[in-house]
Design a protein around this motif. Structure first.
Motif, mmCIF file in Angstrom:
data_model
loop_
_atom_site.group_PDB
_atom_site.id
_atom_site.type_symbol
_atom_site.label_atom_id
_atom_site.label_comp_id
_atom_site.label_asym_id
_atom_site.label_seq_id
_atom_site.Cartn_x
_atom_site.Cartn_y
_atom_site.Cartn_z
ATOM 1 N N SER A 40 0.801 -1.237 0.000
ATOM 2 C CA SER A 40 0.000 0.000 0.000
ATOM 3 C C SER A 40 0.828 1.278 0.000
ATOM 4 O O SER A 40 0.257 2.372 -0.091
ATOM 5 C CB SER A 40 -0.983 0.039 1.186
ATOM 6 O OG SER A 40 -1.891 -1.047 1.098
ATOM 7 N N LEU A 42 3.449 4.139 -1.563
ATOM 8 C CA LEU A 42 3.732 4.688 -2.887
ATOM 9 C C LEU A 42 5.212 4.513 -3.221
ATOM 10 O O LEU A 42 6.073 4.877 -2.426
ATOM 11 C CB LEU A 42 3.351 6.165 -2.955
ATOM 12 C CG LEU A 42 1.854 6.485 -3.042
ATOM 13 C CD1 LEU A 42 1.645 7.988 -2.976
ATOM 14 C CD2 LEU A 42 1.250 5.920 -4.323
ATOM 15 N N ARG A 45 5.321 8.832 -6.810
ATOM 16 C CA ARG A 45 4.164 9.677 -6.499
ATOM 17 C C ARG A 45 3.856 10.634 -7.650
ATOM 18 O O ARG A 45 4.754 11.287 -8.197
ATOM 19 C CB ARG A 45 4.430 10.483 -5.224
ATOM 20 C CG ARG A 45 3.232 11.278 -4.716
ATOM 21 C CD ARG A 45 3.637 12.126 -3.519
ATOM 22 N NE ARG A 45 4.168 11.319 -2.441
ATOM 23 C CZ ARG A 45 3.416 10.765 -1.495
ATOM 24 N NH1 ARG A 45 2.109 10.942 -1.507
ATOM 25 N NH2 ARG A 45 3.983 10.042 -0.534
ATOM 26 N N ARG A 102 1.859 2.271 -6.852
ATOM 27 C CA ARG A 102 1.638 1.851 -5.465
ATOM 28 C C ARG A 102 1.895 0.351 -5.321
ATOM 29 O O ARG A 102 1.528 -0.442 -6.196
ATOM 30 C CB ARG A 102 0.204 2.184 -5.033
ATOM 31 C CG ARG A 102 -0.087 1.916 -3.558
ATOM 32 C CD ARG A 102 -1.545 2.246 -3.229
ATOM 33 N NE ARG A 102 -1.857 3.638 -3.479
ATOM 34 C CZ ARG A 102 -1.668 4.619 -2.602
ATOM 35 N NH1 ARG A 102 -1.158 4.335 -1.400
ATOM 36 N NH2 ARG A 102 -1.988 5.870 -2.895
#
Length: 231
Positions: A40, A42, A45, A102
């Protein structure tokens, strides 16, 4: 630090048609750095400067984009160890990322400084640049296929185009998709309740049957499509 057999990476599309000796030289020149990314989190980004290329060696990823209202849209179902992350930005270090990557599961990724890619030709590694262009082309085609799915005006059309893509990928009318209902709704850019309602209607009409993320398409459904059409 997790240890991986780097020699296995010679089978990756980025290093295609390189000898073991050439791979060793290229790998040392690129100086990749292994990083662990928990589920979960990143890895890249949206909006950040593209400075690294990611080489996934273990785990599953999801590629997503955040639209102005704050909603996250799923752009790619999952990335596998055959995919090169942020490849389309690799040739232009400093380009702003238009999507995020992600970790869908715990992942291990080799990070490569994009700036080192600029000097590959000078060191006789032009084959690697050709491989990179091939990957970028493949990435572009992947996003084009998603655009085709979203071109379906109705919810049913989008579902059908997505399932047709899965049918071509699995070469069978029975398959399991990697997305749950909420993720599929995000991928198709439709409301989850509208998606569930339309799937029920399609099942009622005899086009398909499903249970959670397992689907069986009927021959009647398949007749809607030209089997020679390449998705």
């Amino acid at each position: 630090m997790r240890i991986f057999d780097e020699s296995r990476l010679i089978e990756h599309p980025l290093f295609q048609n390189l000898s073991k000796e050439q791979f060793a030289l290229v790998w040392n020149f690129l100086e990749p750095q292994m990083r662990a990314h928990p589920r979960s989190t990143l890895i890249f980004r949206q909006g950040d400067e593209a400075s690294n290329l990611g080489l996934l060696v273990e785990g599953q990823l999801r590629i997503e984009r955040t639209i102005p209202c704050g909603k996250r849209i799923l752009l790619q179902e999952e990335a596998s160890p055959d995919d090169l992350l942020c490849a389309s930005f690799a040739a232009v270090p400093g380009q702003q990322l238009t999507y995020s990557v992600r970790a869908h599961t715990d992942c291990f990724v080799y990070h490569i400084d994009c700036r080192r890619l600029l000097y590959l030709g000078e060191h006789g590694y032009s084959r690697l640049l050709l491989n990179l262009l091939t990957i970028i082309n493949s990435e572009s085609r992947s996003f084009a296929r998603r655009s085709t799915i979203l071109s379906g005006g109705s919810v049913r059309d989008r579902i059908s185009l997505y399932l047709y893509k899965q049918y071509l990928a699995h070469q069978t009318l029975n398959f399991t998709i990697s997305l749950n209902r909420e993720e599929l709704a995000s991928f198709l850019c439709v409301d989850r309740s509208a998606l569930s309602k339309e799937l029920s209607l399609m099942q009622r009409d005899g086009l398909l049957s499903y249970h959670k993320n397992e689907f069986h398409l009927s021959e009647c459904w398949l007749e809607q499509y030209d089997s020679t059409w390449a998705f």
